[in-house]
Design an enzyme around this catalytic site. Sequence first.
Site, mmCIF file in Angstrom:
data_model
loop_
_atom_site.group_PDB
_atom_site.id
_atom_site.type_symbol
_atom_site.label_atom_id
_atom_site.label_comp_id
_atom_site.label_asym_id
_atom_site.label_seq_id
_atom_site.Cartn_x
_atom_site.Cartn_y
_atom_site.Cartn_z
ATOM 1 C CG ASP A 273 -2.178 -0.905 0.907
ATOM 2 O OD1 ASP A 273 -2.562 -1.015 -0.266
ATOM 3 O OD2 ASP A 273 -2.709 -1.487 1.860
ATOM 4 C CG ASP B 126 -7.475 -3.780 -1.461
ATOM 5 O OD1 ASP B 126 -7.866 -4.854 -1.940
ATOM 6 O OD2 ASP B 126 -7.781 -3.416 -0.326
ATOM 7 N N GLY C 1 -8.696 -18.125 -4.910
ATOM 8 C CA GLY C 1 -9.099 -16.832 -4.377
ATOM 9 C C GLY C 1 -9.796 -16.936 -3.034
ATOM 10 N NE ARG D 222 -12.850 -0.448 1.114
ATOM 11 C CZ ARG D 222 -13.528 -0.789 2.208
ATOM 12 N NH1 ARG D 222 -14.771 -0.407 2.352
ATOM 13 N NH2 ARG D 222 -12.973 -1.505 3.168
ATOM 14 C CD1 TRP E 135 -10.130 -2.314 -2.941
ATOM 15 C CD2 TRP E 135 -9.856 -0.129 -3.381
ATOM 16 N NE1 TRP E 135 -10.085 -1.632 -1.744
ATOM 17 C CE2 TRP E 135 -9.916 -0.300 -1.978
ATOM 18 C CE3 TRP E 135 -9.680 1.159 -3.893
ATOM 19 C CZ2 TRP E 135 -9.814 0.765 -1.076
ATOM 20 C CZ3 TRP E 135 -9.592 2.225 -2.997
ATOM 21 C CH2 TRP E 135 -9.649 2.022 -1.618
HETATM 22 N N1 GLY Z 1 -7.498 -1.832 1.463
HETATM 23 C C1 GLY Z 1 -8.346 -2.374 2.446
HETATM 24 C C2 GLY Z 1 -9.770 -1.959 2.304
HETATM 25 O O1 GLY Z 1 -10.249 -1.651 1.237
HETATM 26 O O2 GLY Z 1 -10.433 -1.946 3.310
#
Ligand code: GLY
Length: 390
Positions: free
Chosen positions: A105, A169, A227, A241, A245
């Site tokens: 990250d 992400d 996965g 989410r 991403w």
């Molecule tokens: N990157 C972790 C989340 O989306 O919570």
Amino acid sequence: MTQNLASLPPCPREFNQETFETQLLKVIAAIKRNIPRIGDRQPMWGTPDLKWQYCQEWNWVSGFWPGQLWLAHKVTSEQVFKNAARLQNNYMKNTLALRMAHDHDLGFVFSLSCVADYKLTGNTKAREMALTAADSLLGRFRRGGKYFVAWNEDMEVTPGNVTGRVIIDSLQNMALMFWASEETGNPVYRECAIGHADTLSKTVVREDYTVYHTFNFDPFTQQPIGGENFQGYADESCWSRGMAWALHGYAQIYEYSKEDRHLNIAKNIARVVCHHLEHDPVPVWDYRLPENETPYRDSSAGSCSAAGLFLIAKHCDNPDEAAHFRKWGQYLLGGLIERCDLSDNPNAWGLLDEGASFVHRGRNRNMLPYGDYYYVEALMRACGYQKFFW
Ligand code: GLY
């Protein structure tokens, strides 16, 4: 009509352009109001009284408040935003020194802080810091499997295998790699970023253009294993989410790679997302949630998806197709303005309510700094801004 345009559903509702221009100004005023409240801290997630809990050392979300400040500086040129953003540099310096804590990250953190500072002000110290972060990220690339390793052993979500794991992400972190290649003239960062995006497209992205949250490789042979879905409802569900991403991520990868396959993946993921939002523009935290589960919303999935839809529109050659993606971006953004916006609430230290950071851990209705960051980015894209720090 192209195949992608045909398969994107009609947009359920249209919004007036003025809505977004007015809202951007309100949101920037709210960011300004929050500067003295937040100071040199890094919001982590919102508390029930609409204040923040803050990051300790190294945290993947630490770049999102400086990112908002730099966006506000870009719109207004006001020094107050630049000064507040620079208050964050000490944290970023400490983050760089904490090398053993670094994970994939680094891109989220450094693109939105130091790269932003360098792009907007030419600050060469910020450039050096961002390049150091890029080198650390490059060290996580596994040449055998062609991917960047995601996490370390001490992550709160740590499953068994960390040395052969990728997560969706990470696509957002690749912009730091592309930027480093442009800055240094060294193509390796870029080649690794493209390799990673292509590996994920064959593993984390499923055949129906939904995505896993994470995917395992055998850390010795580098063969794909399978996965999993930590932050979504279940392994074969569809964490909203994660979809955001991926949607924004592949559009972003295309911005640099200019490889049609990346834009096509982004469009196909967008098509799936839009089908799920035909009746309600604010995403439920998982698009395959069983009916007996509480349908918590995730405004951060909405804001990141909205920004991604505008980004796809920017790269569509066909003007009708571009307009269609744009309308969908406006529809998602309009839903957030009507349902989740907090900029009129003087007691709110953030911008959007109803973020779901980690439902399995009980964090199901919070302000989130990334939800806020992508909200500002999406509003700016809706108002015609084209260049960001990614
Ligand atoms: N990157 C972790 C989340 O989306 O919570």
